[in-house]
Every structure is written in C-alpha cells, then in structure tokens.
Scaffold this active site. Structure first.
Site, mmCIF file in Angstrom:
data_model
loop_
_atom_site.group_PDB
_atom_site.id
_atom_site.type_symbol
_atom_site.label_atom_id
_atom_site.label_comp_id
_atom_site.label_asym_id
_atom_site.label_seq_id
_atom_site.Cartn_x
_atom_site.Cartn_y
_atom_site.Cartn_z
ATOM 1 N N ARG A 18 11.028 3.456 9.367
ATOM 2 C CA ARG A 18 10.438 4.773 9.051
ATOM 3 C C ARG A 18 9.026 4.642 8.485
ATOM 4 O O ARG A 18 8.129 5.402 8.847
ATOM 5 C CB ARG A 18 11.297 5.548 8.059
ATOM 6 C CG ARG A 18 12.517 6.172 8.659
ATOM 7 C CD ARG A 18 13.342 6.854 7.607
ATOM 8 N NE ARG A 18 13.670 5.875 6.573
ATOM 9 C CZ ARG A 18 13.958 6.157 5.318
ATOM 10 N NH1 ARG A 18 13.949 7.399 4.900
ATOM 11 N NH2 ARG A 18 14.256 5.219 4.460
ATOM 12 N N ASN A 36 15.894 8.977 8.586
ATOM 13 C CA ASN A 36 17.109 8.265 8.954
ATOM 14 C C ASN A 36 18.215 9.271 9.205
ATOM 15 O O ASN A 36 18.236 10.352 8.613
ATOM 16 C CB ASN A 36 17.553 7.322 7.829
ATOM 17 C CG ASN A 36 16.767 6.038 7.796
ATOM 18 O OD1 ASN A 36 16.070 5.684 8.747
ATOM 19 N ND2 ASN A 36 16.860 5.323 6.698
#
Length: 92
Positions: A18, A36
């Site tokens: 990320r 996520n």
C-alpha cells in the site's frame, strides 16, 4: 480522465504494498485511494489520464520488491470528483 477500480491479489499485505502504491500513484499524478481488504487482497480506485492509469495498472502487477502479485483485476469506475488527491484508507 478515466477511472479504474483495482483488486490486487497475491502476497500484497505485510510487504509495504500500500505504501509503495500510494507513492507511485502520487508520482503519476493520480487521484483515488488504496486499502487492504480483510481477505488478504488490496483494493484501489485510481483516476487520471489514460496513460497514467495504464502505467499504474502495469506497475501494480510488479509491486515493491517483497510483494508477489498474482493478479491485478481492473474494472471501469465512474469518475468521483470528490477525490482530489491520493490517499490510503483503512482496511475493510
């Protein structure tokens, strides 16, 4: 301007994916978000020029060095004008 919703699977959590995605999207001038998912995947919405969106999708398939990307599944996504920057969102 085009928008895409991405679902990325593989070893993409716990490896800085990320954070890497956020930096790459900002460098390409994209707006949107990344987060996520509880199932172990990563989800993102990206918006920008055709070229920048295509580049992000291609880059997402490689990811950072410790990631192993099995699949990047892009779908068309309507432009959301409220997205004015690129951000990381909480896991859902």
């Amino acid at each position: 301007m085009v928008g895409r919703h991405l679902r990325i699977t593989g070893r993409v959590q716990g490896v800085g994916y990320r954070y890497w995605f956020l930096g790459r999207a900002k460098a390409l001038g994209l707006t949107g978000w990344v987060r996520n998912r509880a199932d172990g995947s990563v989800e993102a919405v990206i918006q920008g020029s055709n070229a920048s969106v295509a580049q992000m999708i291609a880059d997402a398939a490689d990811g950072p060095p410790d990631a192993r990307v099995d699949l990047v599944l892009p779908h068309e996504h309507e432009i959301d004008t409220s997205l004015t920057r690129f951000e990381q969102r909480p896991t859902c």
